[in-house]
Motif scaffolding. Structure first.
Motif: not given
Length: 270
Positions: A36-62
């Motif tokens: 229940t505390e995961t969303c308050a952790t420093e690791a979550f708040r960093e939001q480290r998602l590399l641009p390449g991974l973001y592009q892969q996620l957005k290209k997933q089949e609709p």
């Protein structure tokens, strides 16, 4: 002979049970990262998602899956610092369903509505300076956002763009941030633009804005601690806040969101 076959089959059954038990323990262990505390952790708040991974996620089949659910699985499987896209979400859905869905909602507020880079220019530079401590007149200062600068150090030169659709919740001048505007996006994220030199037009709280709409212009209004009004460099301070059970305004690192949409620039003639 039959007796020996039975013994062999029994041993195989035991091995299968052991391996199955180990697999269950492994998947339970993976799911244990969630609470229940995961969303308050420093690791979550960093939001480290590399641009390449973001592009892969957005290209997933609709239609195959909610891309935010895939994003959440990728972040969890990568310990919040993923290097590749691993979409396996079964352990979280099976053992931590409610916590997983809550985390999806949190990521949705940050990522789902961002469409455009917030400055209409290709000559903007910024770095990951979220929550870094700086000495300022002998005091520690904590940054809550990301500072964006242009090659031209002139107020009223760079148009500031709304990254999202949304509704204006805050607008006007305050001492710390000068002219600022805060917009609540459809998924619940609060996108905040500070130190504007001016607004593009007269607006009020409650006004709807569209993604890509000009909000105002980059400036140096407001003041940092220890500095007089107008003595800070021309820049945009951009922040993202999300609503959580413990607070209505938890800030998260906007750097990786900015990196993800860095090439989605609105062309303005000015």
């Amino acid at each position: 002979m039959k007796h020996k076959i039975c013994i062999v089959l029994f041993c195989i059954l035991i091995l299968i049970c052991i391996e199955g038990g180990q697999e269950i323990l492994l998947r339970r262990s993976r799911a244990s990262i969630l609470n229940t505390e995961t969303c308050a952790t420093e690791a979550f708040r960093e939001q480290r998602l590399l641009p390449g991974l973001y592009q892969q996620l957005k290209k997933q089949e609709p239609g195959t899956a909610d891309w935010i659910e895939n994003l959440t699985a990728v972040m969890l499987n990568g310990g919040f610092y993923p290097e590749n896209c691993s979409f396996d979400k079964e352990p979280y859905l099976r053992y931590k369903y409610r916590e997983y869905k809550d985390l999806c909602d949190a990521y949705r507020m940050v990522w789902n509505d961002a469409e455009y880079f917030p400055v209409a220019s290709k000559e903007i530079f910024f770095e990951d300076d979220w929550i870094k401590s700086e000495k300022n007149d002998g005091k520690d200062q904590k940054r809550a956002g990301c500072d964006l600068f242009g090659k031209c150090d002139q107020a009223d030169f760079y148009p500031i763009i709304s990254m999202t659709d949304g509704r204006i919740e805050e607008i006007g001048w305050i001492p710390s941030d000068g002219y600022r505007i805060g917009i609540r996006a459809p998924s619940g994220g609060y996108f905040y633009y500070a130190h504007l030199s001016s607004y593009e037009r007269l607006r009020e709280k409650g006004t709807l804005v569209d993604a890509g709409e000009i909000l105002g212009f980059m400036g140096n209004t407001g003041c940092d601690p220890g500095k007089a009004e107008g003595k800070i460099p021309v820049h945009l301070n951009f922040r993202i806040y999300i609503r959580m059970p413990c607070t209505d305004a938890m800030n998260v690192n906007p750097y990786w969101v900015l990196r993800a949409v860095q090439k989605k620039i609105i062309n303005c003639v000015y």
